[in-house]
Design a protein around this motif. Structure first.
Motif, PDB file in Angstrom:
ATOM      1  N   GLN A  82       6.303  29.254  17.718  1.00  0.00           N
ATOM      2  CA  GLN A  82       7.752  29.414  17.814  1.00  0.00           C
ATOM      3  C   GLN A  82       8.250  30.510  16.883  1.00  0.00           C
ATOM      4  O   GLN A  82       9.040  31.377  17.276  1.00  0.00           O
ATOM      5  CB  GLN A  82       8.441  28.087  17.479  1.00  0.00           C
ATOM      6  N   ILE A  83       7.779  30.491  15.644  1.00  0.00           N
ATOM      7  CA  ILE A  83       8.210  31.495  14.671  1.00  0.00           C
ATOM      8  C   ILE A  83       7.660  32.865  15.044  1.00  0.00           C
ATOM      9  O   ILE A  83       8.362  33.881  14.947  1.00  0.00           O
ATOM     10  CB  ILE A  83       7.769  31.082  13.254  1.00  0.00           C
ATOM     11  N   ASN A  84       6.405  32.915  15.478  1.00  0.00           N
ATOM     12  CA  ASN A  84       5.823  34.197  15.884  1.00  0.00           C
ATOM     13  C   ASN A  84       6.606  34.836  17.030  1.00  0.00           C
ATOM     14  O   ASN A  84       6.789  36.060  17.067  1.00  0.00           O
ATOM     15  CB  ASN A  84       4.365  34.003  16.298  1.00  0.00           C
ATOM     16  N   LYS A  85       7.083  34.008  17.960  1.00  0.00           N
ATOM     17  CA  LYS A  85       7.851  34.551  19.080  1.00  0.00           C
ATOM     18  C   LYS A  85       9.206  35.076  18.615  1.00  0.00           C
ATOM     19  O   LYS A  85       9.679  36.124  19.081  1.00  0.00           O
ATOM     20  CB  LYS A  85       8.045  33.487  20.163  1.00  0.00           C
ATOM     21  N   LEU A 120       9.190  21.932  12.106  1.00  0.00           N
ATOM     22  CA  LEU A 120       8.497  21.436  13.287  1.00  0.00           C
ATOM     23  C   LEU A 120       9.157  20.133  13.722  1.00  0.00           C
ATOM     24  O   LEU A 120       9.337  19.218  12.911  1.00  0.00           O
ATOM     25  CB  LEU A 120       7.020  21.214  12.961  1.00  0.00           C
ATOM     26  N   CYS A 121       9.523  20.035  14.990  1.00  0.00           N
ATOM     27  CA  CYS A 121      10.165  18.814  15.466  1.00  0.00           C
ATOM     28  C   CYS A 121       9.740  18.541  16.900  1.00  0.00           C
ATOM     29  O   CYS A 121       9.065  19.365  17.531  1.00  0.00           O
ATOM     30  CB  CYS A 121      11.689  18.908  15.351  1.00  0.00           C
ATOM     31  N   GLY A 122      10.114  17.391  17.413  1.00  0.00           N
ATOM     32  CA  GLY A 122       9.735  17.024  18.769  1.00  0.00           C
ATOM     33  C   GLY A 122       8.752  15.879  18.790  1.00  0.00           C
ATOM     34  O   GLY A 122       8.478  15.230  17.769  1.00  0.00           O
ATOM     35  N   SER A 123       8.165  15.628  19.960  1.00  0.00           N
ATOM     36  CA  SER A 123       7.313  14.456  20.165  1.00  0.00           C
ATOM     37  C   SER A 123       6.000  14.523  19.394  1.00  0.00           C
ATOM     38  O   SER A 123       5.358  13.504  19.167  1.00  0.00           O
ATOM     39  CB  SER A 123       7.012  14.288  21.659  1.00  0.00           C
TER      40      SER A 123
END
Length: 384
Positions: free
Chosen positions: A222-225, A306-309
């Motif tokens: 996510q951060i790289n994108k 970092l979040c989510g399932s």
């Protein structure tokens, strides 16, 4: 001679802080003219053995003393809060781990067992309880994880990084809790920005602040994108140092010219304390160890937890704590957009803002190194 057994693993976050404490144990015990032997129980598979056995530390005794005398690998099963066929298999791994840990501890007869967490630490803590060996367990995150909650039942002392974490504990656990902070490697307290600039090849002619982008040793897609999508804007305002991660094939710059002020690295370890020391702003995740390393160095942060399932939400809690103390800005979940990232980073164009947030972060980390504080507690448990 006193013997202490450490346990923990599964990730570097459960190992490196423990190694920092083991290092301090040798330094402090040598100052007291006492000898100390430290063993480590970790996962028989995975990274645990490699990290522990390759650690040399900063101990400067007679030149023959190992920081960790020996690593013992045991079977390790994961504790899941959801239905999975793997849970059935892992029950047997946990039982095997308990049996293996029981006989290891019976053989070593340590004065105390110190747990740094991770699922591999549960069997040794249960075995220590059966053998009436005092257990000290440490939680690095703002909210206690499942392994810590289980280990706490066997613990003589429950060590926490934040005083607010005690409110999440129940019953007699609050009485056994001690606020220590989160241990980081001693080198972070002596990091030299000049060494970091030399490593990065910075000659000091640019007036742009240095933005350090970190997503953990394996990177953060996510951060790289976000970096790739906004690379021109980022390099217009910052010298961008980007740890892309060991598992990264495309860091976002392939197929187009790389700006002169973009410096990608797959992974930085030995030089990381000095690189962070020379950075002006940090953009990254909200893992407990990274947060404390940056806080010790007094760095303002833009956090994308970092979040989510796939996570229990520990990074969200960590980031929220730093954000509410004006030590960081946090972009959670759907808020982690290009526009919001640029808006957050724009706050730190102002040197005074960088200084204010950095000072707040340093204040949260405190002045007494947690590794030393925990080592002193363990020495006292040994009667040293």
């Amino acid at each position: 001679m006193s013997t202490i057994v450490f346990t923990g693993g599964g990730t570097g976050g459960h190992i490196y802080p423990g190694l920092a404490i083991a290092d301090e144990l040798h330094i402090l015990s040598a100052q007291k003219n006492q000898s100390m032997t430290v063993y480590w129980i970790g996962n028989a598979k995975g990274m645990d053995r490699h990290i522990v056995e390759s650690f040399t530390g900063t101990y400067t005794g007679d030149g023959n003393t190992k920081v960790i005398e020996r690593f013992y690998g045991i079977p390790s099963g994961k504790l899941r809060r959801y239905l999975s066929l793997q849970n059935f298999v892992d029950v047997f791994k946990i039982i095997a781990g308990c049996i293996a840990a029981f006989f290891i501890l019976l053989k070593l007869k340590p004065a105390v067992l110190f747990s740094k967490g991770g699922f591999v630490s549960v069997p040794p803590c249960l075995a220590a309880r059966l053998l009436h060996i005092p257990v000290y367990t440490h939680e690095c995150d703002f909210t206690p994880g499942l392994a810590t909650r289980i280990n706490a039942r066997s613990a003589t002392k429950l060590l926490v990084s934040y005083k607010e974490t005690i409110e999440y504990l129940h019953g007699g656990l609050k009485e056994r809790a001690v606020v220590t902070g989160n241990p980081v490697r001693p080198v972070f307290y002596h990091a030299d920005p000049a060494i970091g600039r030399r490593f990065l090849g910075l000659d000091g002619t640019s007036s742009k602040p240095v933005l350090m982008v970190v997503g953990g040793s394996l990177g953060a897609r996510q951060i790289n994108k976000l970096v790739a999508d906004n690379l021109d804007w980022l390099c217009e305002h910052f010298i961008v140092v980007h740890q892309t991660g060991k598992n990264t094939v495309d860091n976002g710059s392939e197929g187009r010219p790389i700006p002169a002020d973009y410096k990608p690295y797959q992974f930085i370890y030995g030089e990381m304390p000095h690189v962070l020391a020379c950075a002006d702003v940090i953009l990254g995740r909200a893992g407990a160890n990274s947060l404390w390393e940056c806080a010790v160095l007094g760095k303002p942060m833009v956090l994308i937890p970092l979040c989510g399932s796939g996570t229990r939400g520990d990074q969200v809690d960590n980031a929220a704590f730093f954000a509410c103390h004006d030590a960081a800005l946090s972009l959670e979940g759907d808020d982690a957009t290009s526009d919001n990232m640029k808006e957050a980073l724009s706050v730190f164009f102002d040197a005074d803002k960088r200084r204010a947030y950095g000072d707040a972060a340093r204040q949260l980390a405190g002045t007494e190194p947690p590794a030393e504080k925990i080592a002193l507690l363990l020495l006292a448990a040994c009667g040293v």
